[in-house]
Design an enzyme around this catalytic site. Structure first.
Site, PDB file in Angstrom:
ATOM      1  CG  HIS A  43      -1.641   1.223   1.500  1.00  0.00           C
ATOM      2  ND1 HIS A  43      -1.336   2.084   2.543  1.00  0.00           N
ATOM      3  CD2 HIS A  43      -2.688   1.792   0.847  1.00  0.00           C
ATOM      4  CE1 HIS A  43      -2.161   3.104   2.526  1.00  0.00           C
ATOM      5  NE2 HIS A  43      -2.995   2.959   1.512  1.00  0.00           N
ATOM      6  CG  HIS A 117       0.647   8.702   0.990  1.00  0.00           C
ATOM      7  ND1 HIS A 117       0.978   8.190   2.233  1.00  0.00           N
ATOM      8  CD2 HIS A 117      -0.711   8.733   0.943  1.00  0.00           C
ATOM      9  CE1 HIS A 117      -0.131   7.911   2.900  1.00  0.00           C
ATOM     10  NE2 HIS A 117      -1.160   8.229   2.147  1.00  0.00           N
TER      11      HIS A 117
END
Length: 263
Positions: A43, A117
């Site tokens: 992830h 991110h």
């Protein structure tokens, strides 16, 4: 043996045993569709490379504070979900990568893309050669986009996740998904990843000056791996996690192909 780096040895052994695990599957699994195999995934795969000096991409509420160093450092501590490079993840047996890509505003090269991110990565997509290196050695790659405009290439892969920082909530959500929402004859992902709140509750975590997301993940991952081991009889497909080279996560996912009666 005093001073022997057992953790490093354990990780190296797992990399060696799982680096080519798909070719080591029993012959009767060689014709099984990929959506019927248990596949380890990561992830937010590139977050080990976040640039603390870049502007803030998300959350949007913090973008205005991008020039403040301490704010960027907080975002960096809580946006990094992996501590192994892509090469190390692939060598460990990971076969699904979650890649988030964006352009930097006002970049001199408007075509340059970065992973992100919370912050942008230090190197751009082209420099990583994530896909090109695989093509050069004649490896197969399936690319799925999460945007409707680009789904002519491959449909969106359904991603189930608990949307919580509590392992018990994540496990409960995934159990419901496996029982009632799981697609058949299509790829799907069960995400073991923790998710920070998107409201004021996030302060409970990010204001811990001596803590970071890596530590929180490492405290929770063993519990979720134990839950994963108990999923006998469930047809799992891609299982994605943070800190993928830790706590036998990859090995546990791979072994589901035997535990669940597939081998």
């Amino acid at each position: 043996m005093p001073g022997f780096p057992w953790k490093k040895f354990r990780r190296s052994a797992e990399v060696n045993s799982n680096s080519d695990w798909m070719s080591q599957l029993p012959p009767k699994l060689h014709t099984v569709p990929l959506y019927d195999l248990a596949i380890p995934g990561s992830h937010d795969s590139i977050t080990y490379d976040l640039d603390v000096n870049s502007s803030i991409v998300e959350p949007q509420k913090l973008r205005r504070f991008s020039k403040i160093c301490c704010v960027r450092k907080i975002v960096h501590r809580w946006a990094s979900t992996q501590d192994a490079t892509v090469t190390e993840q692939l060598d460990a047996g990971v076969r699904y990568l979650d890649l988030r890509i964006a352009r930097k505003p006002n970049d001199p090269d408007p075509t340059r893309l970065y992973f992100y991110h919370g912050l942008y990565t230090r190197t751009d997509v082209e420099n990583k050669h994530t896909l090109k290196s695989c093509w050069d050695i004649d490896k197969n790659i399936i690319v799925s986009y999460d945007y409707k405009a680009n789904q002519d290439l491959w449909m969106k892969i359904t991603y189930f996740y608990g949307n919580s920082m509590k392992p018990a909530d994540i496990e409960s959500r995934l159990c419901r998904a496996l029982e009632k929402e799981r697609p058949y004859q299509y790829f799907f992902v069960c995400g073991l990843n923790l998710t920070l709140p998107n409201d004021a509750r996030i302060l409970k975590y990010i204001l811990r000056l001596c803590d970071n997301f890596h530590n929180v993940i490492l405290r929770s991952l063993p519990k979720m791996v134990q839950w994963l081991k108990k999923q006998s009889g469930q047809k799992m497909n891609i299982v994605a996690s943070d800190m993928v080279t830790r706590d036998d996560f990859v090995t546990t996912v791979i072994e589901l192909n035997s535990i669940n009666g597939k081998a």
